[in-house]
Design an enzyme around this catalytic site. Sequence first.
Site, PDB file in Angstrom:
ATOM      1  N   ASP A 145       0.845  -1.192   0.000  1.00 18.09           N
ATOM      2  CA  ASP A 145       0.000   0.000   0.000  1.00 18.09           C
ATOM      3  C   ASP A 145       0.880   1.240   0.000  1.00 18.09           C
ATOM      4  O   ASP A 145       2.090   1.161   0.138  1.00 18.09           O
ATOM      5  CB  ASP A 145      -1.001  -0.024   1.161  1.00 18.09           C
ATOM      6  CG  ASP A 145      -0.341   0.148   2.519  1.00 18.09           C
ATOM      7  OD1 ASP A 145      -0.714  -0.594   3.449  1.00 18.09           O
ATOM      8  OD2 ASP A 145       0.538   1.010   2.661  1.00 18.09           O
ATOM      9  N   ASP A 319      -8.689  -7.532   0.486  1.00 17.84           N
ATOM     10  CA  ASP A 319      -7.738  -7.639   1.598  1.00 17.84           C
ATOM     11  C   ASP A 319      -8.438  -7.168   2.865  1.00 17.84           C
ATOM     12  O   ASP A 319      -9.344  -6.356   2.790  1.00 17.84           O
ATOM     13  CB  ASP A 319      -6.511  -6.753   1.371  1.00 17.84           C
ATOM     14  CG  ASP A 319      -6.774  -5.301   1.761  1.00 17.84           C
ATOM     15  OD1 ASP A 319      -6.295  -4.863   2.830  1.00 17.84           O
ATOM     16  OD2 ASP A 319      -7.510  -4.615   1.019  1.00 17.84           O
ATOM     17  N   CYS A 357     -12.382 -28.950   8.270  1.00 13.65           N
ATOM     18  CA  CYS A 357     -11.250 -28.143   7.790  1.00 13.65           C
ATOM     19  C   CYS A 357      -9.985 -28.995   7.736  1.00 13.65           C
ATOM     20  O   CYS A 357      -9.740 -29.810   8.632  1.00 13.65           O
ATOM     21  CB  CYS A 357     -11.044 -26.952   8.729  1.00 13.65           C
ATOM     22  SG  CYS A 357      -9.635 -25.916   8.299  1.00 13.65           S
ATOM     23  N   CYS A 362      -6.399 -27.716  12.415  1.00  9.69           N
ATOM     24  CA  CYS A 362      -7.540 -28.606  12.609  1.00  9.69           C
ATOM     25  C   CYS A 362      -7.158 -30.063  12.496  1.00  9.69           C
ATOM     26  O   CYS A 362      -7.820 -30.937  13.051  1.00  9.69           O
ATOM     27  CB  CYS A 362      -8.656 -28.257  11.630  1.00  9.69           C
ATOM     28  SG  CYS A 362      -9.429 -26.658  12.039  1.00  9.69           S
ATOM     29  N   HIS A 387      -5.350 -21.186  10.901  1.00  9.64           N
ATOM     30  CA  HIS A 387      -6.686 -21.662  10.572  1.00  9.64           C
ATOM     31  C   HIS A 387      -7.491 -20.582   9.854  1.00  9.64           C
ATOM     32  O   HIS A 387      -8.154 -20.864   8.847  1.00  9.64           O
ATOM     33  CB  HIS A 387      -7.449 -22.120  11.818  1.00  9.64           C
ATOM     34  CG  HIS A 387      -8.895 -22.338  11.525  1.00  9.64           C
ATOM     35  ND1 HIS A 387      -9.379 -23.482  10.919  1.00  9.64           N
ATOM     36  CD2 HIS A 387      -9.963 -21.507  11.658  1.00  9.64           C
ATOM     37  CE1 HIS A 387     -10.681 -23.358  10.715  1.00  9.64           C
ATOM     38  NE2 HIS A 387     -11.065 -22.171  11.157  1.00  9.64           N
TER      39      HIS A 387
END
Lengths: 442, 410
Positions: A145, A319, A357, A362, A387
């Site tokens: 950015d 984003d 997942c 997981c 995760h």
Amino acid sequence: MAASTVGEAEMNSASRGAIAGAPLVLRILAECPVSKARACDMTLPHCTVNTPVFMPVGTQGTMKGVTAEQLENLGCQICLGNTYHLGMRPVSGSATLLGSFRQAEQREHRMDHGCALVITVGPELIEKAKGLHGFMNWRRSLLTDSGGFQMVSLVELSQVTEEGVKFRSPYDNKEILLSPEQSIAIQNSLGSDIMMQLDDVVSSTVTGPRVEEAMRRSIRWLDRCIAANRNPESQNLFAIIQGGLNSELRHICLEEMTKRDVPGFAIGGLSGGEEKDDFWKMVTLSTDHLPREKPRYLMGVGYAVDLVVCVALGCDMFDCVFPTRTARFGSALVPWGSLQLKHKQYAKDFQPIDPECTCPTCRRHSRAYLHALLKCDTAALHHITIHNISYQLSLMQSVRQSIIDGCFPQFVRAFMDRMFPSREQYPRWAVDALASVGITLN
Amino acid sequence: MKLELRGLAPGTRLGVLAGLGRSGTRAMEVPGCLLYTHCGSVPHLTHDTLDALGRLPAVTQLPLATVAEHQEVLEAFREGAAKLAGLHDTVLFCSLQDPAAPCPAGYNTSKSVSLWSAAGRIELTVPKYVAMQAAVRPDWYQSLADGDAQPAGSSLKRVRRSVERTLTHLDECVLLHQKTAELVGAELFGVVEGADVREERVRSARETAKRPVGGFVLDGFQSGVMDQALRAQLIAAVTAELPRDKPRLVLGVGRPDQVLSCVEGGVDLFEGFFPFVATERGCALCFRFAMEPDPESAVQEQNGVTEDGGSSRTEDPEHQDLQQMTRFEMNLNDRRYRDDLRPLVVGCGCYCCRNHSRAYLHHLLVTKELLAGVLLMLHNVSHYSSFFSSVREALATDRLETLKSVVLGV
């Protein structure tokens, strides 16, 4: 799941861009016949990115507690990086890294007064380190950015003039200026695949002449950014459409900015506390007037529902700090909402966060263990961050696949059904937005 | 569990602890250090980053203090702490206190010992303690011990009491151990106390050796509690009373010079917390332990220790507390690293040194980024493990004195 699409995409710097002189090539693979959703392959200097894509945010040259290798293994093809840093007023140091990290997070959250924006890594050093890619050791694509948003929103004493964003450091009283030219010079040194123009950012809740002033200045700054770009053959400069919540101003901005030959467009000035009803209307207005064959990047959007809806409205890239930030507060994202793992109810819950997942967390850990670990080690935050990134990337993968398979509307229905306990609880704005592009939810 | 020692010069111990774990198939080289965890996780690291370390110590340490508040969860889980933590296939040693956390004295009674957990002080009688261990299901664990008489200046009476209580606790532990199904196959280690009083140390060692224990834990020798010279004397006196064929683990000793001194005194195992405390202060271990000079380090020698960023001190204060940086580290917070694109330690093969620079670590520390802890931990654990390999090699080739000079930089 995401990893399989990456293998074919990696290329070394010798084969940048499929077409000479074009550091970005967009190939549209499929378009939803009902909504405005599309699935594309966006080829950048460091690798090809499959869209729609969610880009995890790793400002300061790090994806928080996750290593570059872990991020790569999750299937991430592009992330946000930077080296701007908020210099804090010195306080008594913390004895542990976790302690100082918590202090830093609290400040960022509170938008502390008296912070100075400092660039800790000078352009010369970054160039020596082979750009931000070399510094962070990230081989795939990077988006940086301009520094403008951080300055204006997080530094109390900033002032915007035609020159750029000015502020006075509360420590040494030195005046610091971030101009379009400087922002581009820094991003050129960083060597990112995609750079953002410096724009005059106004909060979406501001009304009156300031909004128009900011929009028009952003156009002038875009031209200055384009002129200042040393590396048009290897770095892509994206414009940022402004105009607040005013359709007329947005129209003008769109008309003007699309006259400039930039490889992509971001939709800015939204996701800042405005009403969702106004938000989606500005998004869809923008995509209506942006060229089909260039990518559309909707800045600051990352909640699952918002992502799915805005894909339907024609956006390709997103984003947001939310998934990674919320992880650091113990919150794990799941298809039906989120789990606050610090809550007592998880103390003896021996299932993984999401039984379906396949992320490393997981596969190996239970909610109960994470609940316990949250009390004593930072590793718990890393597990949840991994995760959450995996969740976001998987979601976008599924969205993309459904567009390619021609069943995106069905996907949206199933997604909403999973996320909300009943139809009555579907957010009104989401229902309206989807209906506006032909996806009905009943 | 069987300790197979190589026949070396008398007094030196080098070998393999074999037949470890419930399956009896694991082995650990000694002298060695354990893999330090909080609540079953190596600090800052997830399984994948831990994997990047390559060969891990065969025995993992879980300080009970870091898991005690979760006893109910462990009991509901019914499969032990290693499984709950998702640990790799390892041998689990459950010690009492966390070596990296303060343990205020003055709370132990004749019937109980206080454990210092994140949730505060937990008072444990032997039955409560054994019940906790039953929930943890370790492969090894130490007996409940009264280590309160540490601070110098404890009255002789207090020191004697701590030795007595510890033996009483041990006897009770032995009985309860035999009756506890979850601890079948686990090894109970006796604890040697005695503070800085030689007769009490000898008495404690002799008496503990009479009990049916699998090994010995040496308490009260922590860095910061006792100076090196006295520690060396007392450890030698203690190990002289202990059977050769059972392992000896010393608590709270992590600094490389102190490790070497303890190795000379007959200690086999060390807690692996030193890499962690260095990480917490933003420091990277950088002390040398290679006995063969190589061209690179020869140049560095010429440049002096300070060039590498290590302290220019040649000595560390004896009673140094854990927070203070030692001469074995470099402080990456220091501005001098801002532009330094070299790896933390030139020649180190760890993930951090292969992929990142001092400048990057400095940047992460200045910006207070979590990744600093991850990368430093990877380096520090790797460096420390390699140091122990070097110790074993030095013993095997009778070059311990050489190693000492290399480590101390003299």
